[in-house]
Design a protein around this motif. Structure first.
Motif, PDB file in Angstrom:
ATOM      1  N   LYS A  19       0.837  -1.206   0.000  1.00 24.10           N
ATOM      2  CA  LYS A  19       0.000   0.000   0.000  1.00 24.10           C
ATOM      3  C   LYS A  19       0.872   1.258   0.000  1.00 24.10           C
ATOM      4  O   LYS A  19       0.560   2.248  -0.678  1.00 24.10           O
ATOM      5  CB  LYS A  19      -0.917  -0.024   1.221  1.00 24.10           C
ATOM      6  CG  LYS A  19      -1.944   1.059   1.242  1.00 24.10           C
ATOM      7  CD  LYS A  19      -2.905   0.874   2.408  1.00 24.10           C
ATOM      8  CE  LYS A  19      -3.970   1.947   2.408  1.00 24.10           C
ATOM      9  NZ  LYS A  19      -4.933   1.757   3.499  1.00 24.10           N
ATOM     10  N   THR A  20       1.972   1.230   0.728  1.00 23.11           N
ATOM     11  CA  THR A  20       2.891   2.367   0.773  1.00 23.11           C
ATOM     12  C   THR A  20       3.587   2.551  -0.573  1.00 23.11           C
ATOM     13  O   THR A  20       3.765   3.677  -1.041  1.00 23.11           O
ATOM     14  CB  THR A  20       3.928   2.180   1.896  1.00 23.11           C
ATOM     15  OG1 THR A  20       3.237   2.024   3.136  1.00 23.11           O
ATOM     16  CG2 THR A  20       4.879   3.347   1.988  1.00 23.11           C
ATOM     17  N   ILE A  21       3.956   1.448  -1.208  1.00 19.62           N
ATOM     18  CA  ILE A  21       4.592   1.525  -2.532  1.00 19.62           C
ATOM     19  C   ILE A  21       3.635   2.185  -3.519  1.00 19.62           C
ATOM     20  O   ILE A  21       4.033   3.075  -4.279  1.00 19.62           O
ATOM     21  CB  ILE A  21       5.013   0.126  -3.021  1.00 19.62           C
ATOM     22  CG1 ILE A  21       6.090  -0.451  -2.096  1.00 19.62           C
ATOM     23  CG2 ILE A  21       5.528   0.191  -4.459  1.00 19.62           C
ATOM     24  CD1 ILE A  21       6.416  -1.911  -2.354  1.00 19.62           C
ATOM     25  N   GLN A  78       1.816   7.029  -6.656  1.00 17.01           N
ATOM     26  CA  GLN A  78       0.807   8.061  -6.898  1.00 17.01           C
ATOM     27  C   GLN A  78       1.329   9.452  -6.566  1.00 17.01           C
ATOM     28  O   GLN A  78       0.949  10.431  -7.210  1.00 17.01           O
ATOM     29  CB  GLN A  78      -0.455   7.766  -6.104  1.00 17.01           C
ATOM     30  CG  GLN A  78      -1.193   6.546  -6.606  1.00 17.01           C
ATOM     31  CD  GLN A  78      -2.372   6.180  -5.721  1.00 17.01           C
ATOM     32  OE1 GLN A  78      -2.566   6.728  -4.648  1.00 17.01           O
ATOM     33  NE2 GLN A  78      -3.161   5.221  -6.173  1.00 17.01           N
ATOM     34  N   ALA A  79       2.198   9.556  -5.567  1.00 22.33           N
ATOM     35  CA  ALA A  79       2.756  10.845  -5.154  1.00 22.33           C
ATOM     36  C   ALA A  79       3.929  11.269  -6.039  1.00 22.33           C
ATOM     37  O   ALA A  79       4.450  12.366  -5.891  1.00 22.33           O
ATOM     38  CB  ALA A  79       3.209  10.776  -3.696  1.00 22.33           C
ATOM     39  N   GLY A  80       4.360  10.399  -6.960  1.00 23.89           N
ATOM     40  CA  GLY A  80       5.464  10.732  -7.845  1.00 23.89           C
ATOM     41  C   GLY A  80       6.838  10.516  -7.224  1.00 23.89           C
ATOM     42  O   GLY A  80       7.838  10.963  -7.774  1.00 23.89           O
ATOM     43  N   LEU A  81       6.887   9.818  -6.096  1.00 28.85           N
ATOM     44  CA  LEU A  81       8.172   9.566  -5.444  1.00 28.85           C
ATOM     45  C   LEU A  81       8.856   8.321  -5.995  1.00 28.85           C
ATOM     46  O   LEU A  81      10.059   8.155  -5.848  1.00 28.85           O
ATOM     47  CB  LEU A  81       7.970   9.409  -3.930  1.00 28.85           C
ATOM     48  CG  LEU A  81       7.405  10.647  -3.237  1.00 28.85           C
ATOM     49  CD1 LEU A  81       7.047  10.328  -1.796  1.00 28.85           C
ATOM     50  CD2 LEU A  81       8.389  11.791  -3.299  1.00 28.85           C
ATOM     51  N   MET A  82       8.073   7.462  -6.599  1.00 31.12           N
ATOM     52  CA  MET A  82       8.578   6.253  -7.269  1.00 31.12           C
ATOM     53  C   MET A  82       7.936   6.207  -8.639  1.00 31.12           C
ATOM     54  O   MET A  82       6.723   6.427  -8.758  1.00 31.12           O
ATOM     55  CB  MET A  82       8.145   4.990  -6.510  1.00 31.12           C
ATOM     56  CG  MET A  82       8.872   4.694  -5.230  1.00 31.12           C
ATOM     57  SD  MET A  82      10.547   4.086  -5.489  1.00 31.12           S
ATOM     58  CE  MET A  82      10.274   2.575  -6.388  1.00 31.12           C
ATOM     59  N   LEU A 130      11.262  16.066   1.016  1.00 29.69           N
ATOM     60  CA  LEU A 130      12.708  15.846   1.081  1.00 29.69           C
ATOM     61  C   LEU A 130      13.087  14.464   0.593  1.00 29.69           C
ATOM     62  O   LEU A 130      14.101  14.295  -0.078  1.00 29.69           O
ATOM     63  CB  LEU A 130      13.223  16.055   2.507  1.00 29.69           C
ATOM     64  CG  LEU A 130      13.311  17.498   2.979  1.00 29.69           C
ATOM     65  CD1 LEU A 130      13.706  17.556   4.453  1.00 29.69           C
ATOM     66  CD2 LEU A 130      14.322  18.263   2.139  1.00 29.69           C
ATOM     67  N   ARG A 131      12.269  13.476   0.912  1.00 29.41           N
ATOM     68  CA  ARG A 131      12.568  12.121   0.444  1.00 29.41           C
ATOM     69  C   ARG A 131      12.531  12.051  -1.073  1.00 29.41           C
ATOM     70  O   ARG A 131      13.343  11.394  -1.694  1.00 29.41           O
ATOM     71  CB  ARG A 131      11.573  11.117   1.028  1.00 29.41           C
ATOM     72  CG  ARG A 131      11.886  10.779   2.462  1.00 29.41           C
ATOM     73  CD  ARG A 131      10.949   9.714   2.948  1.00 29.41           C
ATOM     74  NE  ARG A 131       9.869  10.373   3.673  1.00 29.41           N
ATOM     75  CZ  ARG A 131       8.747   9.800   4.022  1.00 29.41           C
ATOM     76  NH1 ARG A 131       8.511   8.557   3.699  1.00 29.41           N
ATOM     77  NH2 ARG A 131       7.838  10.463   4.696  1.00 29.41           N
TER      78      ARG A 131
END
Length: 68
Positions: free
Chosen positions: A10-12, A17-21, A57-58
């Motif tokens: 779920k975190t992945i 969706q947030a564009g971090l991955m 930041l991440r």
């Protein structure tokens, strides 16, 4: 991928969706086909969260090996 990286599925999905991955390509059966370096990125994201870095930041911080 969740088992390899220690990050919940779920975190992945949230990170995608947030564009971090980046969203990985899919197999013919519709399953996500993550590249090998995705586990490194997710482990970095998990460790950054434990160090209290914000999502911004991440996402702005390159993961180990990302640039070389």
């Amino acid at each position: 991928m969740a088992t390899m990286s220690g990050v919940a599925a779920k975190t992945i999905r949230f990170y995608e969706q947030a564009g971090l991955m980046p969203e990985p390509p899919r197999t013919a059966g519709g399953y996500r086909d993550y590249p090998a370096h995705a586990a490194t990125r997710l482990t970095f994201m998990r460790d950054a969260q434990r160090a209290c870095l914000t999502l911004a930041l991440r996402g702005a911080t390159p993961s180990p090996g990302e640039y070389g």
